[in-house]
Design a protein around this motif. Structure first.
Motif, PDB file in Angstrom:
ATOM      1  N   LEU A  97     -31.540  40.463 -49.236  1.00 26.71           N
ATOM      2  CA  LEU A  97     -32.004  40.505 -48.591  1.00 26.71           C
ATOM      3  C   LEU A  97     -33.349  39.454 -49.071  1.00 26.71           C
ATOM      4  CD1 LEU A  97     -33.122  44.283 -49.060  1.00 26.71           C
ATOM      5  CD2 LEU A  97     -32.353  42.706 -46.894  1.00 26.71           C
ATOM      6  N   GLU A  98     -33.881  38.892 -48.158  1.00 23.79           N
ATOM      7  CA  GLU A  98     -34.755  37.359 -48.512  1.00 23.79           C
ATOM      8  C   GLU A  98     -35.836  37.761 -49.103  1.00 23.79           C
ATOM      9  OE1 GLU A  98     -33.757  34.310 -47.590  1.00 23.79           O
ATOM     10  OE2 GLU A  98     -31.964  34.816 -47.006  1.00 23.79           O
ATOM     11  N   PRO A  99     -36.242  36.679 -49.428  1.00 29.10           N
ATOM     12  CA  PRO A  99     -37.949  37.406 -50.284  1.00 29.10           C
ATOM     13  C   PRO A  99     -38.951  37.792 -49.058  1.00 29.10           C
ATOM     14  CG  PRO A  99     -36.510  35.849 -51.603  1.00 29.10           C
ATOM     15  CD  PRO A  99     -36.003  35.770 -50.786  1.00 29.10           C
ATOM     16  N   LEU A 100     -40.185  38.746 -49.385  1.00 28.12           N
ATOM     17  CA  LEU A 100     -40.920  39.021 -48.743  1.00 28.12           C
ATOM     18  C   LEU A 100     -40.853  39.469 -47.599  1.00 28.12           C
ATOM     19  CD1 LEU A 100     -42.755  35.221 -48.739  1.00 28.12           C
ATOM     20  CD2 LEU A 100     -43.276  37.011 -49.495  1.00 28.12           C
ATOM     21  N   HIS A 101     -39.450  40.218 -47.715  1.00 24.53           N
ATOM     22  CA  HIS A 101     -39.588  41.697 -46.711  1.00 24.53           C
ATOM     23  C   HIS A 101     -39.946  42.439 -47.321  1.00 24.53           C
ATOM     24  CE1 HIS A 101     -35.571  39.811 -45.024  1.00 24.53           C
ATOM     25  NE2 HIS A 101     -35.349  40.965 -44.061  1.00 24.53           N
ATOM     26  N   LYS A 102     -40.222  43.329 -46.958  1.00 21.49           N
ATOM     27  CA  LYS A 102     -41.004  44.302 -47.030  1.00 21.49           C
ATOM     28  C   LYS A 102     -39.814  45.940 -46.844  1.00 21.49           C
ATOM     29  CE  LYS A 102     -45.598  43.153 -46.173  1.00 21.49           C
ATOM     30  NZ  LYS A 102     -46.315  42.925 -47.302  1.00 21.49           N
ATOM     31  N   LEU A 103     -40.183  46.685 -47.805  1.00 23.93           N
ATOM     32  CA  LEU A 103     -39.430  47.800 -48.951  1.00 23.93           C
ATOM     33  C   LEU A 103     -40.270  48.862 -48.047  1.00 23.93           C
ATOM     34  CD1 LEU A 103     -37.515  47.907 -51.414  1.00 23.93           C
ATOM     35  CD2 LEU A 103     -36.602  47.781 -48.792  1.00 23.93           C
ATOM     36  N   ARG A 119     -45.454  61.030 -58.844  1.00 22.54           N
ATOM     37  CA  ARG A 119     -46.034  59.732 -58.013  1.00 22.54           C
ATOM     38  C   ARG A 119     -45.005  59.348 -57.496  1.00 22.54           C
ATOM     39  NH1 ARG A 119     -49.937  58.135 -61.300  1.00 22.54           N
ATOM     40  NH2 ARG A 119     -50.469  59.168 -62.542  1.00 22.54           N
ATOM     41  N   LEU A 120     -44.701  57.878 -57.158  1.00 17.40           N
ATOM     42  CA  LEU A 120     -43.593  57.600 -56.709  1.00 17.40           C
ATOM     43  C   LEU A 120     -43.276  56.418 -56.751  1.00 17.40           C
ATOM     44  CD1 LEU A 120     -41.085  57.092 -54.358  1.00 17.40           C
ATOM     45  CD2 LEU A 120     -42.373  57.055 -52.909  1.00 17.40           C
ATOM     46  N   ASN A 121     -42.285  55.401 -57.477  1.00 18.47           N
ATOM     47  CA  ASN A 121     -43.008  53.867 -58.013  1.00 18.47           C
ATOM     48  C   ASN A 121     -41.116  53.394 -57.776  1.00 18.47           C
ATOM     49  OD1 ASN A 121     -44.773  54.555 -59.732  1.00 18.47           O
ATOM     50  ND2 ASN A 121     -43.450  54.878 -61.801  1.00 18.47           N
ATOM     51  N   VAL A 122     -41.885  52.071 -57.193  1.00 15.79           N
ATOM     52  CA  VAL A 122     -40.255  51.162 -57.498  1.00 15.79           C
ATOM     53  C   VAL A 122     -40.377  49.698 -58.125  1.00 15.79           C
ATOM     54  CG1 VAL A 122     -39.923  51.129 -54.678  1.00 15.79           C
ATOM     55  CG2 VAL A 122     -41.282  49.944 -55.322  1.00 15.79           C
ATOM     56  N   LEU A 134     -39.295  42.859 -62.800  1.00 16.13           N
ATOM     57  CA  LEU A 134     -40.091  41.216 -62.012  1.00 16.13           C
ATOM     58  C   LEU A 134     -41.167  41.724 -61.870  1.00 16.13           C
ATOM     59  CD1 LEU A 134     -36.655  40.035 -59.862  1.00 16.13           C
ATOM     60  CD2 LEU A 134     -38.185  38.142 -61.896  1.00 16.13           C
ATOM     61  N   SER A 135     -41.400  43.046 -60.500  1.00 11.11           N
ATOM     62  CA  SER A 135     -42.324  43.468 -60.759  1.00 11.11           C
ATOM     63  C   SER A 135     -42.449  44.896 -60.350  1.00 11.11           C
ATOM     64  CB  SER A 135     -43.391  42.703 -59.931  1.00 11.11           C
ATOM     65  OG  SER A 135     -42.166  42.593 -58.470  1.00 11.11           O
ATOM     66  N   GLY A 136     -44.165  45.705 -59.870  1.00  8.41           N
ATOM     67  CA  GLY A 136     -43.492  46.861 -58.701  1.00  8.41           C
ATOM     68  C   GLY A 136     -44.370  47.493 -58.947  1.00  8.41           C
ATOM     69  N   ASP A 137     -44.674  47.970 -58.153  1.00  6.06           N
ATOM     70  CA  ASP A 137     -45.296  49.333 -56.870  1.00  6.06           C
ATOM     71  C   ASP A 137     -45.861  50.736 -57.353  1.00  6.06           C
ATOM     72  OD1 ASP A 137     -46.922  46.711 -55.806  1.00  6.06           O
ATOM     73  OD2 ASP A 137     -44.523  46.754 -54.570  1.00  6.06           O
ATOM     74  N   SER A 138     -46.773  51.185 -57.196  1.00  9.94           N
ATOM     75  CA  SER A 138     -46.744  52.983 -57.734  1.00  9.94           C
ATOM     76  C   SER A 138     -47.637  53.570 -56.624  1.00  9.94           C
ATOM     77  CB  SER A 138     -47.140  52.778 -58.913  1.00  9.94           C
ATOM     78  OG  SER A 138     -46.913  54.514 -59.248  1.00  9.94           O
ATOM     79  N   THR A 164     -32.551  41.616 -57.167  1.00  6.54           N
ATOM     80  CA  THR A 164     -31.725  41.688 -57.444  1.00  6.54           C
ATOM     81  C   THR A 164     -30.979  43.475 -56.966  1.00  6.54           C
ATOM     82  OG1 THR A 164     -30.017  41.324 -58.987  1.00  6.54           O
ATOM     83  CG2 THR A 164     -30.281  39.365 -57.513  1.00  6.54           C
ATOM     84  N   TRP A 165     -32.300  43.915 -57.465  1.00  9.58           N
ATOM     85  CA  TRP A 165     -32.048  45.602 -57.427  1.00  9.58           C
ATOM     86  C   TRP A 165     -33.598  45.380 -57.439  1.00  9.58           C
ATOM     87  CZ3 TRP A 165     -27.636  47.838 -58.549  1.00  9.58           C
ATOM     88  CH2 TRP A 165     -26.176  47.448 -58.107  1.00  9.58           C
ATOM     89  N   VAL A 166     -33.435  46.922 -57.182  1.00  9.92           N
ATOM     90  CA  VAL A 166     -34.780  47.640 -56.891  1.00  9.92           C
ATOM     91  C   VAL A 166     -34.350  49.582 -57.884  1.00  9.92           C
ATOM     92  CG1 VAL A 166     -33.858  48.553 -54.168  1.00  9.92           C
ATOM     93  CG2 VAL A 166     -36.798  48.681 -55.656  1.00  9.92           C
ATOM     94  N   HIS A 167     -35.026  49.659 -58.481  1.00 15.69           N
ATOM     95  CA  HIS A 167     -34.742  51.250 -58.795  1.00 15.69           C
ATOM     96  C   HIS A 167     -36.233  51.807 -58.232  1.00 15.69           C
ATOM     97  CE1 HIS A 167     -38.265  51.825 -60.835  1.00 15.69           C
ATOM     98  NE2 HIS A 167     -38.414  50.755 -62.298  1.00 15.69           N
ATOM     99  N   PHE A 168     -35.408  53.080 -57.962  1.00  9.31           N
ATOM    100  CA  PHE A 168     -37.348  53.967 -56.755  1.00  9.31           C
ATOM    101  C   PHE A 168     -36.499  54.901 -57.526  1.00  9.31           C
ATOM    102  CE2 PHE A 168     -36.961  57.851 -54.297  1.00  9.31           C
ATOM    103  CZ  PHE A 168     -37.671  57.339 -52.870  1.00  9.31           C
TER     104      PHE A 168
END
Length: 228
Positions: A97-103, A119-122, A134-138, A164-168
């Motif tokens: 997935l290209e950088p700057l895609h949004k989830l 709470r909900l985090n990635v 690298l970074s996260g959102d919550s 290359t990985w995202v945790h939900f």
């Protein structure tokens, strides 16, 4: 030449399909089929994609006060036996997935506790859970105590460079589920999803291709009618 034009138009539409085809990254977001693993198992190394790792949680069909799943037959029941929070995780491979895609990040919560905090985090990783964050959102929400009401958390998150990985991660603040004068309460999660938002270029290519194909079809229909 006529066939070549059609192939070009179809190709433009197909260019967008790899992005659209990966629109749903979460495995079993409704907790219907996937067996739950112990919390540490999916954390790796290596990461285990598509598996729910949970901390003091279970799949249930009903909850106190008449709580029922938001969708399907099952939901996740999370109690307050963890530390500061009780949580569930799922890792997903976002290689390619290209950088700057949004989830699109979404999950739904319910509880019979007064003012339970959900709470909900990635979080984004390059290689390893402990070494390459690298970074996260919550986001968080304070729930009502109406067991008939499911309340959703939703936000958009931008994929950082080199991820290359995202945790939900779904969770409840444990102190918000604790009533010191009575029994502890549970929090419930259902309908979790993690969707890829197509980048504008892919959507533009898809729209142009489909519009051109539709115009071509209308032209053929008009020509056929004129010949009758």
């Amino acid at each position: 030449m006529k066939h070549m034009n059609k192939l070009v138009l179809v190709g433009l539409a197909v260019l967008a399909l790899p992005t659209l085809g990966r629109a749903n990254l979460i495995t079993d977001g409704g907790f219907e089929l996937n067996p739950l693993q112990s919390f540490g198992f999916p954390l790796g190394p290596p990461f285990v994609p598509g598996i729910w790792g949970v901390e003091y949680a279970a799949r249930v069909t009903t909850g106190p006060g008449g709580i029922i799943p938001k969708a399907g037959n099952w939901m996740l029941d999370m109690n307050r036996l963890g530390g500061v929070v009780t949580q569930g995780w799922q890792f997903n491979d976002i290689t390619g997935l290209e950088p700057l895609h949004k989830l699109e990040v979404e999950a739904w919560y319910n509880s019979d506790a007064d003012a339970a905090v959900a709470r909900l985090n990635v979080g984004y990783y390059k290689f390893h859970f402990a070494q390459s964050f690298l970074s996260g959102d919550s986001r968080s929400i304070t729930l009502d105590d109406d067991p008939t009401t499911w309340e959703g958390l939703y936000f958009l998150s931008t994929i950082p460079q080199d991820a290359t990985w995202v945790h939900f991660q779904v969770m409840f603040d444990n102190n918000s589920l604790n009533n010191p004068l009575g029994p502890n309460f549970s929090g419930f999660v259902d309908s979790a999803s993690l969707g890829v938002v197509p980048e504008p270029a892919s959507m533009f290519a898809l729209g142009i291709g489909l519009a051109a194909l539709a115009a071509r079809r209308r032209s053929k229909v008009r020509l056929a009618r004129a010949r009758k």
